[in-house]
Design a protein around this motif. Sequence first.
Motif, PDB file in Angstrom:
ATOM      1  N   GLY A 133       0.691  -1.034  -0.408  1.00 34.46           N
ATOM      2  CA  GLY A 133       0.257  -0.089   0.027  1.00 34.46           C
ATOM      3  C   GLY A 133       0.945   1.683   0.460  1.00 34.46           C
ATOM      4  O   GLY A 133       2.208   1.342   1.017  1.00 34.46           O
ATOM      5  N   VAL A 134       0.346   2.102  -0.356  1.00 35.34           N
ATOM      6  CA  VAL A 134       0.607   3.667  -0.830  1.00 35.34           C
ATOM      7  C   VAL A 134       0.542   4.859  -0.196  1.00 35.34           C
ATOM      8  O   VAL A 134      -0.664   4.681  -0.607  1.00 35.34           O
ATOM      9  CB  VAL A 134       1.415   4.128  -2.178  1.00 35.34           C
ATOM     10  CG1 VAL A 134       2.514   5.572  -2.865  1.00 35.34           C
ATOM     11  CG2 VAL A 134       2.353   2.841  -2.661  1.00 35.34           C
ATOM     12  N   GLN A 135       0.459   5.495   0.845  1.00 41.16           N
ATOM     13  CA  GLN A 135      -0.071   6.824   1.204  1.00 41.16           C
ATOM     14  C   GLN A 135       0.880   8.090   0.587  1.00 41.16           C
ATOM     15  O   GLN A 135       2.052   8.017   1.002  1.00 41.16           O
ATOM     16  CB  GLN A 135      -0.292   6.959   2.814  1.00 41.16           C
ATOM     17  CG  GLN A 135      -1.372   5.700   3.530  1.00 41.16           C
ATOM     18  CD  GLN A 135      -2.507   5.692   4.766  1.00 41.16           C
ATOM     19  OE1 GLN A 135      -2.138   5.531   5.294  1.00 41.16           O
ATOM     20  NE2 GLN A 135      -3.383   6.198   4.314  1.00 41.16           N
ATOM     21  N   ALA A 136       0.337   9.133   0.703  1.00 38.91           N
ATOM     22  CA  ALA A 136       0.498  10.206   1.027  1.00 38.91           C
ATOM     23  C   ALA A 136       1.620  10.421   2.321  1.00 38.91           C
ATOM     24  O   ALA A 136       0.304  10.161   3.407  1.00 38.91           O
ATOM     25  CB  ALA A 136      -0.341  11.382   0.381  1.00 38.91           C
ATOM     26  N   GLU A 137       2.942  10.732   2.130  1.00 37.11           N
ATOM     27  CA  GLU A 137       3.492  11.431   3.917  1.00 37.11           C
ATOM     28  C   GLU A 137       2.440  12.570   4.618  1.00 37.11           C
ATOM     29  O   GLU A 137       2.808  11.710   5.838  1.00 37.11           O
ATOM     30  CB  GLU A 137       5.149  12.213   3.760  1.00 37.11           C
ATOM     31  CG  GLU A 137       5.574  11.530   3.083  1.00 37.11           C
ATOM     32  CD  GLU A 137       7.192  11.748   2.282  1.00 37.11           C
ATOM     33  OE1 GLU A 137       6.783  13.095   2.534  1.00 37.11           O
ATOM     34  OE2 GLU A 137       7.979  11.372   2.213  1.00 37.11           O
ATOM     35  N   GLY A 138       1.686  13.079   4.063  1.00 41.00           N
ATOM     36  CA  GLY A 138       1.138  14.091   4.976  1.00 41.00           C
ATOM     37  C   GLY A 138      -0.864  14.002   5.038  1.00 41.00           C
ATOM     38  O   GLY A 138      -1.376  14.461   5.705  1.00 41.00           O
ATOM     39  N   ALA A 139      -0.815  12.559   4.932  1.00 42.91           N
ATOM     40  CA  ALA A 139      -1.799  11.573   5.461  1.00 42.91           C
ATOM     41  C   ALA A 139      -1.890  10.428   5.499  1.00 42.91           C
ATOM     42  O   ALA A 139      -2.495   9.449   5.191  1.00 42.91           O
ATOM     43  CB  ALA A 139      -2.756  12.051   4.301  1.00 42.91           C
ATOM     44  N   ALA A 140      -0.735  10.020   6.091  1.00 43.29           N
ATOM     45  CA  ALA A 140      -0.530   8.571   6.414  1.00 43.29           C
ATOM     46  C   ALA A 140      -0.827   8.282   7.384  1.00 43.29           C
ATOM     47  O   ALA A 140      -0.708   8.023   8.916  1.00 43.29           O
ATOM     48  CB  ALA A 140       1.209   8.085   6.516  1.00 43.29           C
ATOM     49  N   ALA A 141      -2.256   8.096   7.830  1.00 47.50           N
ATOM     50  CA  ALA A 141      -2.836   7.235   8.982  1.00 47.50           C
ATOM     51  C   ALA A 141      -2.613   6.032   9.125  1.00 47.50           C
ATOM     52  O   ALA A 141      -2.729   5.315  10.031  1.00 47.50           O
ATOM     53  CB  ALA A 141      -4.663   7.131   8.501  1.00 47.50           C
ATOM     54  N   TYR A 142      -2.528   5.942   7.710  1.00 46.12           N
ATOM     55  CA  TYR A 142      -2.013   3.451   8.033  1.00 46.12           C
ATOM     56  C   TYR A 142      -0.718   3.294   9.080  1.00 46.12           C
ATOM     57  O   TYR A 142      -1.517   2.518  10.099  1.00 46.12           O
ATOM     58  CB  TYR A 142      -2.779   2.791   7.187  1.00 46.12           C
ATOM     59  CG  TYR A 142      -3.880   2.140   6.704  1.00 46.12           C
ATOM     60  CD1 TYR A 142      -4.374   1.304   7.717  1.00 46.12           C
ATOM     61  CD2 TYR A 142      -4.482   2.841   5.917  1.00 46.12           C
ATOM     62  CE1 TYR A 142      -5.114   0.593   6.865  1.00 46.12           C
ATOM     63  CE2 TYR A 142      -6.408   2.694   6.016  1.00 46.12           C
ATOM     64  CZ  TYR A 142      -6.037   0.934   6.494  1.00 46.12           C
ATOM     65  OH  TYR A 142      -7.614   0.630   6.346  1.00 46.12           O
TER      66      TYR A 142
END
Length: 407
Positions: free
Chosen positions: A208-217
């Motif tokens: 999975g990939v999240q944006a650094e500023g929106a990484a809740a996982y």
Amino acid sequence: MAATFGDAAVTLDDVRAAQKILTGVARTTAMEGSRHLTQLVGSPVHLKCENLQRTGSFKVRGAYVRIAGLTADERAAGVVAASAGNHAQGVALAASLLGVRSTVFMPVAAPLPKVAATREYGAEVRLYGQVVDETLRAAQEYARETGAVFIHPFDHADVVAGQGTVGLEILEQCPEARTLVVGIGGGGLIAGIAVAVKALRPDIRVVGVQAEGAAAYPPSLAAGRPVALPDPVTMADGIKVGRPGDVPFGLVRALVDEVRTVSEDALSSALLLCLERAKLVVEPAGASPVAALLAEPGAFEGPVVAVLSGGNVDPLLLQRTLRHGMAAAGRYLSLRLRLTDRPGALATLLGVLSSADANVLDISHVRTDPRLGLTEAEVELHLETKGHDHCEEVAGALREAGYTVTF
């Protein structure tokens, strides 16, 4: 195989049932090879083009399965959703196809093309709130007052099962795949894909990939429960989610092998690459798997499938993102410098830039400012360059000519 968190469970049978429901509704989207990414990673890379899905993203899959599962009484009451774009359009189209009345709450500042598309798909659009959280609360209040069924964008087993049909298609189109890379917002897409893929091919790695500023996982997985971020910030609004959903969280925790994060620079560079090299219009959230490949190409065993989850990008955001991507790639350079305010000084500066083969896109020449000396002028330049090495050459030429450069 099933994974649970709370009372929810999603199985391979659920995903297969969803695939039958979606027959004739959702497109089997293309799987395109990427020569550039293949060379970069060192093994085959394929792009699963959900940006070419109906409504421009995967969201219609889950929305349709969820609404199709409603009782007659629930359908009669209508459905309501809250979204800044992709989910709004998915719910609007799904409801129209099923003959169900839909109301979609969107933020006041939602991009006009997304608002117009949602209306054209048949929904009544209500603009409310400055941020999605305010819009979400308004939609839930509407559901309580009217009896309309609230269609959550990711936190429902039927929605997850619908999104999981992407995984079944990937296995059919690329059975040799070894790694799947998927963007994560609330987690519905990757959870559904993981359910399908891990049940049939447990050897495939799901990342999975999240944006650094929106990484809740990452903090949520570390805590063992969904943890809310106070203020998620990213250009990738499709994965800008402050808290994982309870349903997808349990599935991600059980089935997803790794969650990585990517920078805003990587996201904009990935969007630019998709446009230039793959000839695909992809929104920043949809480009997040490509951003992960660009950031660390050696981390993925091939063949790799990167899921391009959506292509609904506002033209104004696209313009800003492309410029950001060009800057990150060293193809766009902004700088300021001071020169002596005398005839011919600006022409001399432009001569230096011409000799360095830098193309001037924009120039601002300030001669009256309290910060400037009596004989000084300040110039702000926006240049088109040919990469990071060329940027260094341009800066070096300016310094050699006696200019003090501020980037």
